[in-house]
Write a protein that holds these residues in place. Structure first.
Motif, PDB file in Angstrom:
ATOM      1  N   ASP A 127      -3.255  -7.466  -4.538  1.00  0.00           N
ATOM      2  CA  ASP A 127      -3.092  -7.175  -3.107  1.00  0.00           C
ATOM      3  C   ASP A 127      -1.813  -6.387  -2.849  1.00  0.00           C
ATOM      4  O   ASP A 127      -1.793  -5.438  -2.055  1.00  0.00           O
ATOM      5  CB  ASP A 127      -3.085  -8.471  -2.303  1.00  0.00           C
ATOM      6  N   LYS A 128      -0.722  -6.781  -3.512  1.00  0.00           N
ATOM      7  CA  LYS A 128       0.533  -6.039  -3.358  1.00  0.00           C
ATOM      8  C   LYS A 128       0.377  -4.607  -3.855  1.00  0.00           C
ATOM      9  O   LYS A 128       0.879  -3.656  -3.253  1.00  0.00           O
ATOM     10  CB  LYS A 128       1.654  -6.730  -4.143  1.00  0.00           C
ATOM     11  N   ARG A 129      -0.324  -4.474  -4.966  1.00  0.00           N
ATOM     12  CA  ARG A 129      -0.511  -3.156  -5.576  1.00  0.00           C
ATOM     13  C   ARG A 129      -1.365  -2.271  -4.678  1.00  0.00           C
ATOM     14  O   ARG A 129      -1.120  -1.078  -4.536  1.00  0.00           O
ATOM     15  CB  ARG A 129      -1.172  -3.346  -6.945  1.00  0.00           C
ATOM     16  N   ALA A 130      -2.402  -2.858  -4.074  1.00  0.00           N
ATOM     17  CA  ALA A 130      -3.297  -2.088  -3.207  1.00  0.00           C
ATOM     18  C   ALA A 130      -2.542  -1.478  -2.031  1.00  0.00           C
ATOM     19  O   ALA A 130      -2.834  -0.354  -1.613  1.00  0.00           O
ATOM     20  CB  ALA A 130      -4.428  -2.978  -2.709  1.00  0.00           C
ATOM     21  N   ALA A 131      -1.575  -2.228  -1.516  1.00  0.00           N
ATOM     22  CA  ALA A 131      -0.780  -1.704  -0.405  1.00  0.00           C
ATOM     23  C   ALA A 131      -0.014  -0.452  -0.816  1.00  0.00           C
ATOM     24  O   ALA A 131       0.167   0.471  -0.024  1.00  0.00           O
ATOM     25  CB  ALA A 131       0.182  -2.773   0.096  1.00  0.00           C
ATOM     26  N   ARG A 132       0.405  -0.388  -2.082  1.00  0.00           N
ATOM     27  CA  ARG A 132       1.108   0.796  -2.574  1.00  0.00           C
ATOM     28  C   ARG A 132       0.148   1.943  -2.873  1.00  0.00           C
ATOM     29  O   ARG A 132       0.530   3.105  -2.819  1.00  0.00           O
ATOM     30  CB  ARG A 132       1.907   0.443  -3.840  1.00  0.00           C
ATOM     31  N   TRP A 133      -1.095   1.606  -3.206  1.00  0.00           N
ATOM     32  CA  TRP A 133      -2.084   2.640  -3.520  1.00  0.00           C
ATOM     33  C   TRP A 133      -2.574   3.364  -2.275  1.00  0.00           C
ATOM     34  O   TRP A 133      -3.047   4.494  -2.359  1.00  0.00           O
ATOM     35  CB  TRP A 133      -3.300   2.019  -4.201  1.00  0.00           C
ATOM     36  N   ASP A 134      -2.504   2.681  -1.138  1.00  0.00           N
ATOM     37  CA  ASP A 134      -3.078   3.230   0.093  1.00  0.00           C
ATOM     38  C   ASP A 134      -2.496   4.622   0.361  1.00  0.00           C
ATOM     39  O   ASP A 134      -1.282   4.776   0.541  1.00  0.00           O
ATOM     40  CB  ASP A 134      -2.762   2.303   1.271  1.00  0.00           C
ATOM     41  N   GLY A 135      -3.346   5.621   0.344  1.00  0.00           N
ATOM     42  CA  GLY A 135      -2.906   6.986   0.584  1.00  0.00           C
ATOM     43  C   GLY A 135      -2.526   7.753  -0.656  1.00  0.00           C
ATOM     44  O   GLY A 135      -2.243   8.953  -0.590  1.00  0.00           O
ATOM     45  N   GLU A 136      -2.475   7.079  -1.816  1.00  0.00           N
ATOM     46  CA  GLU A 136      -2.146   7.767  -3.058  1.00  0.00           C
ATOM     47  C   GLU A 136      -3.240   8.777  -3.415  1.00  0.00           C
ATOM     48  O   GLU A 136      -4.424   8.539  -3.190  1.00  0.00           O
ATOM     49  CB  GLU A 136      -2.010   6.767  -4.207  1.00  0.00           C
ATOM     50  N   ALA A 137      -2.823   9.893  -3.989  1.00  0.00           N
ATOM     51  CA  ALA A 137      -3.790  10.923  -4.364  1.00  0.00           C
ATOM     52  C   ALA A 137      -4.696  10.433  -5.490  1.00  0.00           C
ATOM     53  O   ALA A 137      -5.896  10.725  -5.510  1.00  0.00           O
ATOM     54  CB  ALA A 137      -3.072  12.199  -4.779  1.00  0.00           C
ATOM     55  N   SER A 138      -4.138   9.705  -6.452  1.00  0.00           N
ATOM     56  CA  SER A 138      -4.943   9.190  -7.559  1.00  0.00           C
ATOM     57  C   SER A 138      -4.274   7.962  -8.157  1.00  0.00           C
ATOM     58  O   SER A 138      -3.046   7.828  -8.117  1.00  0.00           O
ATOM     59  CB  SER A 138      -5.156  10.255  -8.637  1.00  0.00           C
ATOM     60  N   VAL A 139      -5.084   7.099  -8.724  1.00  0.00           N
ATOM     61  CA  VAL A 139      -4.616   5.870  -9.346  1.00  0.00           C
ATOM     62  C   VAL A 139      -5.388   5.686 -10.647  1.00  0.00           C
ATOM     63  O   VAL A 139      -6.621   5.788 -10.660  1.00  0.00           O
ATOM     64  CB  VAL A 139      -4.857   4.653  -8.425  1.00  0.00           C
ATOM     65  N   CYS A 140      -4.676   5.404 -11.742  1.00  0.00           N
ATOM     66  CA  CYS A 140      -5.316   5.130 -13.028  1.00  0.00           C
ATOM     67  C   CYS A 140      -5.564   3.624 -13.128  1.00  0.00           C
ATOM     68  O   CYS A 140      -4.611   2.842 -13.196  1.00  0.00           O
ATOM     69  CB  CYS A 140      -4.451   5.601 -14.192  1.00  0.00           C
ATOM     70  N   VAL A 141      -6.824   3.226 -13.121  1.00  0.00           N
ATOM     71  CA  VAL A 141      -7.162   1.807 -13.095  1.00  0.00           C
ATOM     72  C   VAL A 141      -6.623   1.084 -14.325  1.00  0.00           C
ATOM     73  O   VAL A 141      -6.047  -0.001 -14.211  1.00  0.00           O
ATOM     74  CB  VAL A 141      -8.691   1.628 -12.981  1.00  0.00           C
ATOM     75  N   PHE A 142      -6.785   1.651 -15.504  1.00  0.00           N
ATOM     76  CA  PHE A 142      -6.326   0.969 -16.718  1.00  0.00           C
ATOM     77  C   PHE A 142      -4.827   0.715 -16.678  1.00  0.00           C
ATOM     78  O   PHE A 142      -4.367  -0.413 -16.917  1.00  0.00           O
ATOM     79  CB  PHE A 142      -6.683   1.782 -17.954  1.00  0.00           C
ATOM     80  N   ASN A 143      -4.040   1.742 -16.364  1.00  0.00           N
ATOM     81  CA  ASN A 143      -2.585   1.576 -16.325  1.00  0.00           C
ATOM     82  C   ASN A 143      -2.160   0.532 -15.301  1.00  0.00           C
ATOM     83  O   ASN A 143      -1.278  -0.307 -15.566  1.00  0.00           O
ATOM     84  CB  ASN A 143      -1.905   2.904 -16.027  1.00  0.00           C
ATOM     85  N   GLU A 144      -2.784   0.586 -14.124  1.00  0.00           N
ATOM     86  CA  GLU A 144      -2.411  -0.346 -13.067  1.00  0.00           C
ATOM     87  C   GLU A 144      -2.804  -1.775 -13.422  1.00  0.00           C
ATOM     88  O   GLU A 144      -2.073  -2.722 -13.122  1.00  0.00           O
ATOM     89  CB  GLU A 144      -3.060   0.075 -11.746  1.00  0.00           C
ATOM     90  N   MET A 145      -3.934  -1.947 -14.067  1.00  0.00           N
ATOM     91  CA  MET A 145      -4.347  -3.288 -14.445  1.00  0.00           C
ATOM     92  C   MET A 145      -3.456  -3.858 -15.544  1.00  0.00           C
ATOM     93  O   MET A 145      -3.155  -5.051 -15.558  1.00  0.00           O
ATOM     94  CB  MET A 145      -5.813  -3.294 -14.880  1.00  0.00           C
ATOM     95  N   CYS A 146      -3.035  -3.022 -16.485  1.00  0.00           N
ATOM     96  CA  CYS A 146      -2.087  -3.486 -17.513  1.00  0.00           C
ATOM     97  C   CYS A 146      -0.813  -4.010 -16.860  1.00  0.00           C
ATOM     98  O   CYS A 146      -0.296  -5.079 -17.234  1.00  0.00           O
ATOM     99  CB  CYS A 146      -1.754  -2.365 -18.483  1.00  0.00           C
ATOM    100  N   SER A 147      -0.309  -3.279 -15.886  1.00  0.00           N
ATOM    101  CA  SER A 147       0.913  -3.684 -15.202  1.00  0.00           C
ATOM    102  C   SER A 147       0.698  -4.944 -14.371  1.00  0.00           C
ATOM    103  O   SER A 147       1.496  -5.892 -14.428  1.00  0.00           O
ATOM    104  CB  SER A 147       1.394  -2.541 -14.302  1.00  0.00           C
TER     105      SER A 147
END
Length: 429
Positions: A127-147
């Motif tokens: 949920d915290k991460r999603a708030a940072r993604w909002d409006g991002e041009a692109s997000v790498c799911v694998f990298n974000e899930m590792c973190s």
């Protein structure tokens, strides 16, 4: 052996090659399955790293492989892989009473309440991460899930993770499983990551042991404290470096669930008709997660050595024989699965299986065999992530190469599955 008895043994078919290592490296997931089909046999012989090796596949093969009276894990996995992926002196390399006692330490951590706590921590991190993604041009799911999984599992395990070290710890835990199967610089980085991880985990164990928490109630211990204060069969604490390895054997596999989650995102995109009608339907979500685990590649195989000589279905197994069990092929065996190459979560609606016909993380019983103690965690965290992707986000999947490279361990889309135009507006469910 008496020659009169030898004539009773069936000839084990072979690959016909002097050395099979390169052929296996090119095709780690379907190497066994393809040769079994070609030879019309659940067993064949070959050579890996110049050692005679038996390859087996299927439900009956799994039942054999997890017979603890016939097989041992000692010296089964090549040291170059084992020492990086699993570490030295960990539970995966033990047998007999030592294995059962150490395995129980992990099972004590895997309570329903503990897993629910981990799921809640992971969901909060997403949920915290999603708030940072909002409006991002692109997000790498694998990298974000590792973190996200690194931060979540460390918090749940009671491991203090300073902000300055988060990136390095995430990198190291990821490299231990994501680069270990590579050749060259990637593998060297995985080895460096293991050394750094061992030092960091040992320092964590030392800090916990110096805290005085051992005097508190065991029911109040964190997972890291359970490991730090664990006593062996002789009543002694684990050596600090061994306790460090076992702590990493909780953290690293949890971060590796990022592979299944990324493949789950791939499934939602590639097979839209298979999506649950509601992300809130627990039964549909369970079926989706199980089919992801069956359909997609994760572990290709597991290794053991025979601890005695014996016969199976007319084939003879010599003592200390290296044997590899086909996990991926068993999960795609047409004798078990109708249309195994079709993605179909509905196959799990009323499925009555057993511990040897569905083995994405190994077979057998949790308490008695080497089946992954973290399987329940895998399923629960995948459910959290799939619900998150379906219910809490809207996104586009931009043009990218979404083919899965089956020659790589683990097999993933080269892009790590990129999503774009991410919004946190909830979708109707």
């Amino acid at each position: 052996m008496d020659t009169s008895l030898q004539t009773l043994h069936r000839q084990i078919p072979g690959t016909g090659r002097v050395e099979d290592t390169l052929a296996y490296i090119r095709n780690p997931y379907t190497f066994i399955q393809e040769h079994c089909r070609e030879l019309g046999s659940d067993i064949f012989a070959g050579r890996l790293l110049m050692e005679k090796t038996l390859f087996i596949s299927g439900e009956e093969a799994s039942e054999l492989f997890y017979d603890t009276s016939k097989f041992s894990r000692k010296n089964a996995m090549p040291a170059i892989i084992k020492n990086v992926l699993l570490g030295e002196s960990g539970v995966q390399g033990l047998d007999g009473e030592q294995h059962l006692h150490r395995k129980q330490m992990f099972m004590d951590i895997m309570t329903r309440q503990s897993i629910s706590h981990l799921a809640s921590v992971f969901e909060d991190e997403l949920d915290k991460r999603a708030a940072r993604w909002d409006g991002e041009a692109s997000v790498c799911v694998f990298n974000e899930m590792c973190s996200a999984l690194t931060l979540g599992v460390c918090k749940w395990a009671g491991v203090e993770l300073e902000e300055s070290s988060r990136s390095q710890v995430t990198h190291d835990l990821t490299a231990m499983f994501n680069e270990v199967g590579t050749i060259g610089l990637g593998h060297l980085e995985a080895r460096r990551a293991r050394r750094r991880g061992n030092r960091w985990a040992a320092a964590t164990i030392q800090q916990i042991r110096n805290s005085g928490r051992e005097a508190s109630e065991k029911s109040e211990w964190s997972p890291a404290e359970v490991i730090a204060f664990h006593r062996d069969l002789q009543g002694n604490r684990l050596e600090e470096d061994v306790a460090a390895v076992e702590l990493l054997n909780i953290l690293r596999p949890t971060v590796a669930i990022s592979v299944f989650i990324t493949l789950g995102a791939h499934a939602l995109h590639r097979f839209p008709d298979a999506r649950p009608s509601s992300a809130m339907d627990d039964d549909e979500l369970r079926c989706l997660v199980q089919e992801i685990r069956r359909f997609y590649p994760f572990f290709p195989l597991v290794a053991a050595r025979t601890s005695t000589s014996f016969d199976w279905k007319g084939w003879h197994f010599s003592d200390k024989q290296l044997v590899l069990l086909d996990l991926y092929g068993t999960n795609h065996d047409p004798r078990i699965w109708h249309e195994p190459d079709r993605f179909d979560p509905s196959r799990f609606v009323e499925r009555k299986g057993n511990s040897h016909d569905f083995i994405p993380q190994g077979g057998g019983q949790f308490s008695e065999n080497h089946r992954c103690a973290g399987e329940w965690i895998t399923i629960r965290l995948m459910q959290v992530a799939m619900r998150f992707l379906m219910e809490k986000l809207s996104y586009e999947v931009p043009e990218q190469d979404l083919s899965i490279d089956m020659s790589k361990l683990p097999a993933l889309p080269a892009s790590g599955f990129v999503i774009a135009d991410v919004k946190t507006d909830p979708r109707p469910v």
